[in-house]
Design a protein around this motif. Structure first.
Motif, short mmCIF file in Angstrom:
data_model
loop_
_atom_site.label_atom_id
_atom_site.label_comp_id
_atom_site.label_asym_id
_atom_site.label_seq_id
_atom_site.Cartn_x
_atom_site.Cartn_y
_atom_site.Cartn_z
N LEU A 1 0.83 -1.20 0.00
CA LEU A 1 0.00 0.00 0.00
C LEU A 1 0.87 1.25 0.00
CD1 LEU A 1 -2.75 1.53 0.47
CD2 LEU A 1 -2.30 1.24 2.92
N CYS A 2 1.87 1.29 0.88
CA CYS A 2 2.67 2.49 1.05
C CYS A 2 3.66 2.70 -0.08
CB CYS A 2 3.39 2.44 2.40
SG CYS A 2 2.25 2.59 3.81
N ALA A 3 4.07 1.62 -0.73
CA ALA A 3 4.99 1.75 -1.86
C ALA A 3 4.27 2.17 -3.13
CB ALA A 3 5.71 0.42 -2.09
N ALA A 4 2.96 1.87 -3.23
CA ALA A 4 2.24 2.07 -4.48
C ALA A 4 1.59 3.45 -4.60
CB ALA A 4 1.18 0.98 -4.64
N ASP A 5 1.02 3.97 -3.53
CA ASP A 5 0.19 5.17 -3.64
C ASP A 5 0.22 5.93 -2.33
OD1 ASP A 5 -1.88 7.04 -3.84
OD2 ASP A 5 -3.11 5.74 -5.09
N GLU A 6 1.00 6.99 -2.29
CA GLU A 6 1.15 7.73 -1.03
C GLU A 6 -0.17 8.33 -0.55
OE1 GLU A 6 2.43 11.99 0.30
OE2 GLU A 6 4.15 11.00 -0.67
N LEU A 7 -0.94 8.92 -1.47
CA LEU A 7 -2.19 9.56 -1.07
C LEU A 7 -3.18 8.55 -0.49
CD1 LEU A 7 -2.82 12.17 -3.91
CD2 LEU A 7 -2.26 12.62 -1.52
N LYS A 8 -3.31 7.41 -1.17
CA LYS A 8 -4.22 6.39 -0.66
C LYS A 8 -3.73 5.85 0.68
CE LYS A 8 -6.37 1.94 -1.71
NZ LYS A 8 -6.43 0.78 -2.63
N ALA A 9 -2.41 5.66 0.79
CA ALA A 9 -1.85 5.16 2.04
C ALA A 9 -2.12 6.12 3.19
CB ALA A 9 -0.35 4.92 1.88
N ARG A 10 -1.95 7.41 2.93
CA ARG A 10 -2.21 8.40 3.98
C ARG A 10 -3.68 8.37 4.40
NH1 ARG A 10 -0.36 13.59 1.37
NH2 ARG A 10 -1.98 14.39 2.74
N GLU A 11 -4.56 8.19 3.42
CA GLU A 11 -6.00 8.13 3.71
C GLU A 11 -6.31 6.90 4.57
OE1 GLU A 11 -10.25 7.59 1.35
OE2 GLU A 11 -8.46 8.17 0.24
N VAL A 12 -5.78 5.76 4.18
CA VAL A 12 -6.04 4.51 4.90
C VAL A 12 -5.48 4.58 6.32
CG1 VAL A 12 -5.47 2.05 5.00
CG2 VAL A 12 -6.20 3.06 2.84
N LEU A 13 -4.28 5.14 6.45
CA LEU A 13 -3.61 5.18 7.75
C LEU A 13 -4.03 6.37 8.60
CD1 LEU A 13 -0.01 4.17 6.59
CD2 LEU A 13 -1.73 2.71 7.68
N GLY A 14 -4.81 7.28 8.03
CA GLY A 14 -5.26 8.45 8.77
C GLY A 14 -4.16 9.44 9.06
N LEU A 15 -3.28 9.66 8.08
CA LEU A 15 -2.11 10.53 8.27
C LEU A 15 -2.28 11.86 7.54
CD1 LEU A 15 0.72 7.88 7.75
CD2 LEU A 15 -0.28 8.66 9.91
N SER A 16 -1.85 12.91 8.18
CA SER A 16 -1.90 14.23 7.57
C SER A 16 -0.73 14.41 6.59
CB SER A 16 -1.82 15.30 8.65
OG SER A 16 -0.55 15.25 9.29
N GLU A 17 -0.78 15.51 5.85
CA GLU A 17 0.31 15.84 4.92
C GLU A 17 1.65 15.89 5.65
OE1 GLU A 17 2.60 17.27 1.70
OE2 GLU A 17 0.55 16.47 1.64
N GLY A 18 1.62 16.41 6.88
CA GLY A 18 2.86 16.54 7.64
C GLY A 18 3.47 15.21 8.04
N LEU A 19 2.70 14.14 7.94
CA LEU A 19 3.20 12.82 8.31
C LEU A 19 3.44 11.93 7.09
CD1 LEU A 19 0.93 12.10 11.43
CD2 LEU A 19 3.36 12.67 11.43
N ARG A 20 3.62 12.54 5.93
CA ARG A 20 3.82 11.75 4.71
C ARG A 20 5.09 10.90 4.80
NH1 ARG A 20 4.43 15.99 -0.07
NH2 ARG A 20 4.61 14.04 -1.23
N GLY A 21 6.06 11.35 5.61
CA GLY A 21 7.27 10.57 5.79
C GLY A 21 7.02 9.20 6.40
N GLU A 22 5.91 9.07 7.14
CA GLU A 22 5.56 7.77 7.73
C GLU A 22 5.21 6.75 6.65
OE1 GLU A 22 5.30 7.39 11.57
OE2 GLU A 22 6.79 8.80 10.83
N VAL A 23 4.63 7.24 5.55
CA VAL A 23 4.29 6.34 4.44
C VAL A 23 5.57 5.79 3.81
CG1 VAL A 23 3.19 6.18 2.17
CG2 VAL A 23 2.12 7.54 3.99
N ALA A 24 6.52 6.66 3.55
CA ALA A 24 7.79 6.22 2.97
C ALA A 24 8.49 5.25 3.91
CB ALA A 24 8.68 7.43 2.70
N LYS A 25 8.41 5.49 5.20
CA LYS A 25 9.03 4.60 6.20
C LYS A 25 8.39 3.21 6.14
CE LYS A 25 8.24 5.48 10.59
NZ LYS A 25 8.32 6.17 11.90
#
Length: 267
Positions: free
Chosen positions: A44-68
């Motif tokens: 999920l996190c490797a394929a689509d950052e926006l979708k991953a943030r939505e699924v994980l409930g993360l704000s723009e400021g936490l986009r680094g968590e998706v990459a992690k």
């Protein structure tokens, strides 16, 4: 004594150590379920950052968590006791526990997790972001997903002694003690007491709740307390200076509910 803890939302960096070895984690019966969640989360996190943030409930400021999360298989891992941070873990202070208390902590503490199910503080894991409230595309809602695997492994993990359940509601949903195990389980609620216009008011306040839970576990460990039942836990906590209100459940095979009443936190 087995102590069930929630994880922290924020986590320390994994560092540059060796990567995760899933086969080395405690509770090996959870391995297939862990592998499925890990695969879904990384994909999920490797394929689509926006979708991953939505699924994980993360704000723009936490986009680094998706990459992690996308790098979980190769990221450096550290003992879970060093990864989890926050108010409860600050109050618990694993890093400076005396040797005997530290040994007891390694045996007694079990941290529940949306990604791993549950780990011991010695298990080496990478830093990640995936709460129990997340609903992943494959496994679905993680609280419900973990119930089956947890029901298989937790009765054995609980042994035959006290189970001290300090989890939040989301993590408590992943495993609810049943039968004989429930009868030796104690859940703790921390109530903040204050006078308002001369009348005592009690409320649940997140900071007091987390800090007190961390501090009482530390106090039990450093005192070498070894309660084997909820009733003995009440006595041990009172001996340590806590104000504890508790009643034995009306029916057998029901967990005890303990209220720990605090007016302030002593660091």
């Amino acid at each position: 004594m087995l102590v069930l803890l929630p994880p922290s939302e924020g986590k320390a960096a994994g560092g540059s150590g060796a990567p995760l070895k899933p086969e080395a984690l405690s509770l090996p019966g959870l391995a297939p379920a862990r592998a499925a969640v890990l695969e879904e989360l990384v994909e999920l996190c490797a394929a689509d950052e926006l979708k991953a943030r939505e699924v994980l409930g993360l704000s723009e400021g936490l986009r680094g968590e998706v990459a992690k999360n996308a790098e979980l298989r190769t990221a450096g891992a550290r003992p879970a006791g060093e990864i989890y941070t926050g108010v409860l873990y600050d109050a618990l202070g694993l890093a400076d526990l005396p040797a005997a208390a530290r040994a007891s902590a390694e045996e007694a503490l079990l941290v529940f997790s949306g990604l791993w199910g549950a780990v011991r503080i010695t298990d080496r894991i990478p830093s990640y972001r995936c709460s129990m409230g997340v609903k992943l595309p494959g496994p679905g809602a993680l609280g419900a997903y973990w119930r089956g695997p947890m029901a298989e492994v937790m009765p054995e993990a609980a042994g035959d002694g006290l189970v001290l359940d300090l989890r939040s509601a989301a993590y408590g949903a992943a495993w609810k003690p049943k039968g004989e195990v429930a009868g030796r389980t104690a859940t703790v609620r921390v109530l903040h007491s204050q006078l308002v216009d001369g009348v005592e008011k009690r409320s649940v306040v997140s900071h007091f709740n987390k800090a007190t839970k961390g501090r009482l576990v530390r106090d039990l460990l450093t005192a070498g307390a070894a309660p084997t039942s909820p009733a003995e836990l009440v006595t041990a906590l009172r001996d340590l200076g806590y104000v504890v209100e508790a009643e034995a459940p009306a029916k057998p095979a029901k967990a005890w509910s303990l209220d720990v009443v605090v007016t302030q936190i002593h660091h």
